[in-house]
Design a protein around this motif. Structure first.
Motif, mmCIF file in Angstrom:
data_model
loop_
_atom_site.group_PDB
_atom_site.id
_atom_site.type_symbol
_atom_site.label_atom_id
_atom_site.label_comp_id
_atom_site.label_asym_id
_atom_site.label_seq_id
_atom_site.Cartn_x
_atom_site.Cartn_y
_atom_site.Cartn_z
ATOM 1 N N GLN A 1 0.848 -1.176 0.000
ATOM 2 C CA GLN A 1 0.000 0.000 0.000
ATOM 3 C C GLN A 1 0.894 1.241 0.000
ATOM 4 O OE1 GLN A 1 -2.746 0.123 3.228
ATOM 5 N NE2 GLN A 1 -3.515 2.155 2.737
ATOM 6 N N ALA A 2 0.648 2.112 -0.978
ATOM 7 C CA ALA A 2 1.468 3.306 -1.099
ATOM 8 C C ALA A 2 1.162 4.290 0.015
ATOM 9 C CB ALA A 2 1.205 3.959 -2.449
ATOM 10 N N GLN A 3 2.201 4.917 0.517
ATOM 11 C CA GLN A 3 2.027 5.916 1.563
ATOM 12 C C GLN A 3 3.107 6.979 1.431
ATOM 13 O OE1 GLN A 3 2.292 4.448 5.603
ATOM 14 N NE2 GLN A 3 1.009 6.098 6.394
ATOM 15 N N LEU A 4 2.695 8.241 1.550
ATOM 16 C CA LEU A 4 3.609 9.370 1.571
ATOM 17 C C LEU A 4 3.394 10.106 2.886
ATOM 18 C CD1 LEU A 4 3.121 10.796 -2.063
ATOM 19 C CD2 LEU A 4 4.807 9.136 -1.291
ATOM 20 N N VAL A 5 4.474 10.404 3.580
ATOM 21 C CA VAL A 5 4.372 11.074 4.875
ATOM 22 C C VAL A 5 5.270 12.293 4.873
ATOM 23 C CG1 VAL A 5 4.674 10.867 7.355
ATOM 24 C CG2 VAL A 5 3.865 8.895 6.038
ATOM 25 N N GLU A 6 4.662 13.478 5.056
ATOM 26 C CA GLU A 6 5.411 14.727 5.115
ATOM 27 C C GLU A 6 5.761 15.065 6.554
ATOM 28 O OE1 GLU A 6 2.103 15.617 1.946
ATOM 29 O OE2 GLU A 6 2.220 14.715 3.939
ATOM 30 N N SER A 7 6.830 15.821 6.698
ATOM 31 C CA SER A 7 7.223 16.335 8.007
ATOM 32 C C SER A 7 8.001 17.624 7.807
ATOM 33 C CB SER A 7 8.057 15.307 8.765
ATOM 34 O OG SER A 7 9.251 15.021 8.061
ATOM 35 N N GLY A 8 8.171 18.380 8.894
ATOM 36 C CA GLY A 8 9.024 19.556 8.849
ATOM 37 C C GLY A 8 8.312 20.884 8.827
ATOM 38 N N GLY A 9 6.991 20.872 8.787
ATOM 39 C CA GLY A 9 6.274 22.137 8.801
ATOM 40 C C GLY A 9 6.365 22.826 10.151
ATOM 41 N N GLY A 10 5.867 24.053 10.216
ATOM 42 C CA GLY A 10 5.879 24.776 11.470
ATOM 43 C C GLY A 10 5.672 26.257 11.271
ATOM 44 N N LEU A 11 5.963 27.001 12.335
ATOM 45 C CA LEU A 11 5.835 28.454 12.327
ATOM 46 C C LEU A 11 7.215 29.078 12.152
ATOM 47 C CD1 LEU A 11 4.237 31.101 12.864
ATOM 48 C CD2 LEU A 11 4.671 30.709 15.317
ATOM 49 N N VAL A 12 7.315 30.017 11.230
ATOM 50 C CA VAL A 12 8.595 30.675 10.968
ATOM 51 C C VAL A 12 8.337 32.143 10.678
ATOM 52 C CG1 VAL A 12 8.540 30.126 8.502
ATOM 53 C CG2 VAL A 12 10.737 30.533 9.630
ATOM 54 N N GLN A 13 9.285 32.994 11.027
ATOM 55 C CA GLN A 13 9.154 34.422 10.761
ATOM 56 C C GLN A 13 9.441 34.726 9.296
ATOM 57 O OE1 GLN A 13 11.674 36.523 13.515
ATOM 58 N NE2 GLN A 13 10.184 36.372 15.169
ATOM 59 N N PRO A 14 8.882 35.805 8.787
ATOM 60 C CA PRO A 14 9.215 36.217 7.419
ATOM 61 C C PRO A 14 10.714 36.345 7.234
ATOM 62 C CG PRO A 14 7.368 37.489 8.230
ATOM 63 C CD PRO A 14 7.867 36.677 9.394
ATOM 64 N N GLY A 15 11.188 35.844 6.095
ATOM 65 C CA GLY A 15 12.611 35.831 5.824
ATOM 66 C C GLY A 15 13.325 34.591 6.302
ATOM 67 N N GLY A 16 12.634 33.755 7.056
ATOM 68 C CA GLY A 16 13.237 32.555 7.598
ATOM 69 C C GLY A 16 13.219 31.393 6.620
ATOM 70 N N SER A 17 13.658 30.235 7.108
ATOM 71 C CA SER A 17 13.778 29.042 6.277
ATOM 72 C C SER A 17 13.137 27.838 6.959
ATOM 73 C CB SER A 17 15.246 28.721 6.007
ATOM 74 O OG SER A 17 15.887 29.771 5.320
ATOM 75 N N LEU A 18 12.688 26.901 6.144
ATOM 76 C CA LEU A 18 12.179 25.617 6.617
ATOM 77 C C LEU A 18 12.565 24.549 5.618
ATOM 78 C CD1 LEU A 18 8.500 26.121 7.890
ATOM 79 C CD2 LEU A 18 10.473 25.423 9.259
ATOM 80 N N ARG A 19 12.677 23.322 6.107
ATOM 81 C CA ARG A 19 12.914 22.184 5.229
ATOM 82 C C ARG A 19 11.807 21.176 5.442
ATOM 83 N NH1 ARG A 19 17.898 18.323 6.318
ATOM 84 N NH2 ARG A 19 16.485 17.716 7.985
ATOM 85 N N LEU A 20 11.088 20.879 4.395
ATOM 86 C CA LEU A 20 10.054 19.844 4.430
ATOM 87 C C LEU A 20 10.616 18.545 3.864
ATOM 88 C CD1 LEU A 20 6.941 21.805 3.107
ATOM 89 C CD2 LEU A 20 7.870 21.682 5.433
ATOM 90 N N SER A 21 10.196 17.440 4.460
ATOM 91 C CA SER A 21 10.591 16.124 3.976
ATOM 92 C C SER A 21 9.353 15.292 3.687
ATOM 93 C CB SER A 21 11.449 15.400 5.011
ATOM 94 O OG SER A 21 12.688 16.038 5.189
ATOM 95 N N CYS A 22 9.492 14.385 2.745
ATOM 96 C CA CYS A 22 8.420 13.464 2.399
ATOM 97 C C CYS A 22 9.051 12.096 2.188
ATOM 98 C CB CYS A 22 7.707 13.935 1.143
ATOM 99 S SG CYS A 22 6.493 12.779 0.472
#
Length: 124
Positions: A1-22
């Motif tokens: 059974q296929a499954q995709l799971v994301e992670s890494g979201g959140g709250l960040v200030q303008p100009g900041g950075s985030l890394r999302l993973s799947c």
């Protein structure tokens, strides 16, 4: 059974950075192109980025130069590195897998499998 799971979201200030993973399971990951989409409240789901099985990448104009998509076939993962974030980047971000043709990569209907989404909020 296929499954995709994301992670890494959140709250960040303008100009900041985030890394999302799947992370994908249940599919032959190296045979699938991967896309990132996002959906803000009251808006339609929109294309963000795409990476082919060849690792060629494509971006929406709104994120080009700020976001980078990459994939790791050994770990069945695709990542979205987001820099210089803006309040208008606030949305639920989804990864998707599909055997997409190049002309359809911006169309959500071209993808076969979807993750559950992860919230990204850009706010001071």
């Amino acid at each position: 059974q296929a499954q995709l799971v994301e992670s890494g979201g959140g709250l960040v200030q303008p100009g900041g950075s985030l890394r999302l993973s799947c992370t994908a399971s249940g599919i032959s990951f190296r045979d699938y192109s991967m896309g990132w989409f996002r959906q803000a409240p009251g808006k339609e789901r929109e294309f963000v980025a795409h990476i082919r099985t060849t690792s060629h990448t494509y971006y929406a104009d709104s994120v080009n130069g700020r976001f980078t998509v990459s994939r790791g076939n050994a770990r069945n993962t695709v990542e979205l590195h987001m820099n210089t974030l803006k309040p208008e980047d606030t949305a639920v971000y989804y990864c998707a897998a599909g055997r997409t043709i190049l002309s359809s990569i911006r169309n959500p209907d071209a993808y076969h499998y979807w993750g559950q989404g992860t919230q990204v909020t850009v706010s001071s």
